[in-house]
Design a protein around this motif. Structure first.
Motif, PDB file in Angstrom:
ATOM      1  N   GLN A 130       0.903  -1.169  -0.092  1.00 18.72           N
ATOM      2  CA  GLN A 130      -0.092   0.128   0.145  1.00 18.72           C
ATOM      3  C   GLN A 130       0.670   1.134   0.005  1.00 18.72           C
ATOM      4  OE1 GLN A 130      -3.748   0.471   0.243  1.00 18.72           O
ATOM      5  NE2 GLN A 130      -2.881   1.982  -0.508  1.00 18.72           N
TER       6      GLN A 130
ATOM      7  N   ASP B  61       0.717   4.280  -2.845  1.00 18.61           N
ATOM      8  CA  ASP B  61       0.644   5.676  -2.593  1.00 18.61           C
ATOM      9  C   ASP B  61       1.480   6.585  -3.196  1.00 18.61           C
ATOM     10  OD1 ASP B  61      -1.711   5.373  -1.375  1.00 18.61           O
ATOM     11  OD2 ASP B  61      -1.147   4.671   0.621  1.00 18.61           O
TER      12      ASP B  61
ATOM     13  N   LEU C 235       0.679   6.913  -6.879  1.00 17.68           N
ATOM     14  CA  LEU C 235      -0.313   7.588  -6.842  1.00 17.68           C
ATOM     15  C   LEU C 235      -0.161   9.005  -6.686  1.00 17.68           C
ATOM     16  CD1 LEU C 235      -3.120   5.178  -5.801  1.00 17.68           C
ATOM     17  CD2 LEU C 235      -2.439   5.671  -8.268  1.00 17.68           C
TER      18      LEU C 235
ATOM     19  N   LEU D 252      -7.971   2.363 -12.178  1.00 19.75           N
ATOM     20  CA  LEU D 252      -7.095   1.860 -10.988  1.00 19.75           C
ATOM     21  C   LEU D 252      -7.857   0.854 -10.174  1.00 19.75           C
ATOM     22  CD1 LEU D 252      -4.599   2.251  -8.938  1.00 19.75           C
ATOM     23  CD2 LEU D 252      -5.995   3.691  -7.644  1.00 19.75           C
TER      24      LEU D 252
ATOM     25  N   ALA E 138      -7.919  -0.578  -6.997  1.00 23.53           N
ATOM     26  CA  ALA E 138      -7.658   0.162  -5.611  1.00 23.53           C
ATOM     27  C   ALA E 138      -7.905  -0.854  -4.650  1.00 23.53           C
ATOM     28  CB  ALA E 138      -8.356   1.442  -5.336  1.00 23.53           C
ATOM     29  N   TYR E 139      -7.241  -0.562  -3.440  1.00 23.22           N
ATOM     30  CA  TYR E 139      -7.373  -1.376  -2.375  1.00 23.22           C
ATOM     31  C   TYR E 139      -8.582  -0.755  -1.530  1.00 23.22           C
ATOM     32  CZ  TYR E 139      -2.500  -3.488  -2.589  1.00 23.22           C
ATOM     33  OH  TYR E 139      -1.690  -4.296  -3.014  1.00 23.22           O
TER      34      TYR E 139
ATOM     35  N   ASN F 275      -8.393   2.603   0.057  1.00 21.91           N
ATOM     36  CA  ASN F 275      -8.052   3.824  -0.661  1.00 21.91           C
ATOM     37  C   ASN F 275      -9.485   4.469  -0.931  1.00 21.91           C
ATOM     38  OD1 ASN F 275      -5.800   1.794  -2.953  1.00 21.91           O
ATOM     39  ND2 ASN F 275      -5.372   3.156  -1.168  1.00 21.91           N
TER      40      ASN F 275
ATOM     41  N   ARG G   5      -8.295   7.873  -0.329  1.00 24.34           N
ATOM     42  CA  ARG G   5      -7.963   8.616  -1.454  1.00 24.34           C
ATOM     43  C   ARG G   5      -9.270   9.286  -1.909  1.00 24.34           C
ATOM     44  NH1 ARG G   5      -2.597   7.905  -2.687  1.00 24.34           N
ATOM     45  NH2 ARG G   5      -2.813   9.626  -4.103  1.00 24.34           N
TER      46      ARG G   5
ATOM     47  N   ARG H 165     -10.320  -5.702  -3.535  1.00 30.94           N
ATOM     48  CA  ARG H 165      -9.927  -4.707  -4.401  1.00 30.94           C
ATOM     49  C   ARG H 165     -10.900  -4.201  -5.230  1.00 30.94           C
ATOM     50  NH1 ARG H 165      -3.905  -7.237  -6.689  1.00 30.94           N
ATOM     51  NH2 ARG H 165      -3.354  -7.631  -4.563  1.00 30.94           N
TER      52      ARG H 165
ATOM     53  N   THR I  79     -11.673   1.470  -9.928  1.00 30.30           N
ATOM     54  CA  THR I  79     -11.989   2.973  -9.971  1.00 30.30           C
ATOM     55  C   THR I  79     -11.782   3.824 -11.053  1.00 30.30           C
ATOM     56  OG1 THR I  79     -10.096   3.495  -8.902  1.00 30.30           O
ATOM     57  CG2 THR I  79     -11.623   2.843  -7.109  1.00 30.30           C
TER      58      THR I  79
END
Length: 425
Positions: free
Chosen positions: A75, A79, A82, A95, A97-98, A101, A105, A311, A314
């Motif tokens: 992670q 980051d 990103l 993306l 994403a986790y 996020n 985010r 996951r 996005t």
């Protein structure tokens, strides 16, 4: 409407004729759009799948090209990438994403809300409601879950037999978990644990502890009010249970974030929490373990709960090709791609119509897995989740090492977290 003059009509007609006779003009008009797709790497099989899936998408969508970037797995490294992309104006169109996020985010405006796309999606009713719920931040769907990754309680049937326990009756609640852990532990003459009854981590405990907190009825964080609840008596009760069990000398210390250090992987423990890919790797590397490893049901305290990471797909808020990005996400959520993932990568499905097929493929394994997805919950979706995790780790380690009692450790964690949150925008 005014009539076109004959002269203007002839000019327009000549332009059409010229364009039709010149392929270069049309080629320029039909130039494919290029979107970027970033995902965190895992292993060769996983990474190859996403790269090949993007190529398959291009074949069926020749007007869209996909530039794939494999991100680091951690992670923190993701980051960094990103943040650099934000500064450089190269944030990805899509993306993977986790879950964390979405809060960290998503709260900063990184992701485009998918609600409008989903409302017009013909497959929307076939997707589990939880897939939409986990991707929400302040009632907007910022991510579409596609990769549930639960932490499953596994046990060694052969060690159960050695200890005089029924290998087909794994623990189902806290009382059985504690009793079995004590009975399964082996120690040498100096009272050192040579084989743990249960893997209890020494550090990085957030993912390990969250299910116990929730099984005891704790929220950990009140997401609706945006309030931490680390000093809740239900939190304290769960931490007290684990620390008392650890003090029975039933485990071998390890770092929960460093999965390769988990004693169960080396036959040094009878029970542990593992991800499906870790279980499959164990069985693949030693096929004899297939008959020795069992999956326990989701533990229940006051309620059933498990940890399930996710996951999510996005779309970057700065993307200039959001429609094309959504086309790609729909392709990745298709039955064909989901089937490929569950057959080859053992990733549980998130479509209602595919659940029976998934379970039928490996009933003993997949039925339990689906329960962990069903009762699973990941990290809290708040902008300051990283801070909350930091103080959970700190409180756990203070209690684990006997520096503070569980109630004092969590009360101090709550107070310090609230103090730090005053300085968070």
């Amino acid at each position: 409407m005014k009539k076109l003059s004959l002269g203007l009509f002839l000019v327009l007609l000549s332009l059409v004729v010229i364009a039709a006779s010149n392929p270069a003009v049309f080629a320029k008009a039909k130039a494919p759009v290029t979107i970027s797709f970033w995902f965190p790497g895992a292993d060769k099989v996983n990474d190859s799948y996403f790269i090949e899936a993007a190529k398959s998408f291009e074949k069926t969508h020749p007007q869209i090209r996909v530039e794939v970037t494999v991100l680091p797995a951690t992670q923190a490294d993701v980051d960094l990438k990103l943040n650099a992309a934000l500064l450089g104006g190269t944030y990805p169109d899509v993306l993977s994403a986790y879950l964390a996020n979405i809060g960290t985010r998503g709260s900063q405006g990184d992701f485009f809300a998918l609600d409008k796309f989903i409302r017009g999606w013909s497959d929307k009713n076939d997707i589990y409601d939880s897939v939409y719920d986990i991707g929400k931040y302040r009632n907007k769907i910022l991510g579409l879950g596609y990769y549930p990754n639960p932490e499953v309680l596994v046990y060694r049937k052969d060690f159960f037999k050695e200890a005089g326990l029924d290998p087909n009756r794994p623990p189902t609640n806290w009382e059985e978990l504690a009793a079995y852990a004590k009975k399964l532990t082996l120690r040498d003459n100096s009272h050192n644990v040579t084989r743990a009854g249960l893997d209890i981590p020494a550090i990085s405990s957030n993912v390990f502890m969250k299910p116990f907190f929730r099984q005891n009825g704790a929220l950990v964080v009140n997401e609706k009010k945006g309030q931490p609840m680390l000093d809740d008596t239900k939190m304290i009760g769960a931490l007290d249970f684990i620390i008392k069990l650890k003090n029975e000398n039933v485990s071998i210390p390890f770092n929960y974030q460093k999965k390769e250090t988990i004693p169960f992987l080396y036959g040094k423990s009878a029970m542990s929490f593992l991800q499906p890919t870790q279980i499959i790797k164990m069985m693949d590397s030693d096929p004899s373990l297939k008959d020795k490893i069992g999956l326990a049901p989701v533990l229940s305290g006051k309620k059933k709960s498990a940890f399930c990471g996710y996951r999510l797909f996005t779309i970057g808020n700065t993307s200039k090709h959001k429609n094309e990005a959504w086309e790609f996400i729909q392709f990745m959520m298709s039955k064909e791609q989901m089937r490929y993932r569950f057959v080859n990568l053992k990733i549980p499905v998130v479509r209602k119509s595919m659940e029976d097929d998934f379970i039928a493929a490996e009933p003993a394994f997949n039925k339990v897995l689906m329960d962990y997805v069903k009762y699973g919950q990941g990290d809290n979706v708040v902008a300051w989740n990283t801070l909350a995790v930091k103080y959970i780790h700190q409180a756990y380690e203070e209690a684990y090492n006997g520096i503070k009692k569980p109630d004092q450790a969590l009360k101090d964690a709550q107070r310090n977290l609230l103090r730090e949150l005053k300085h968070v925008k």
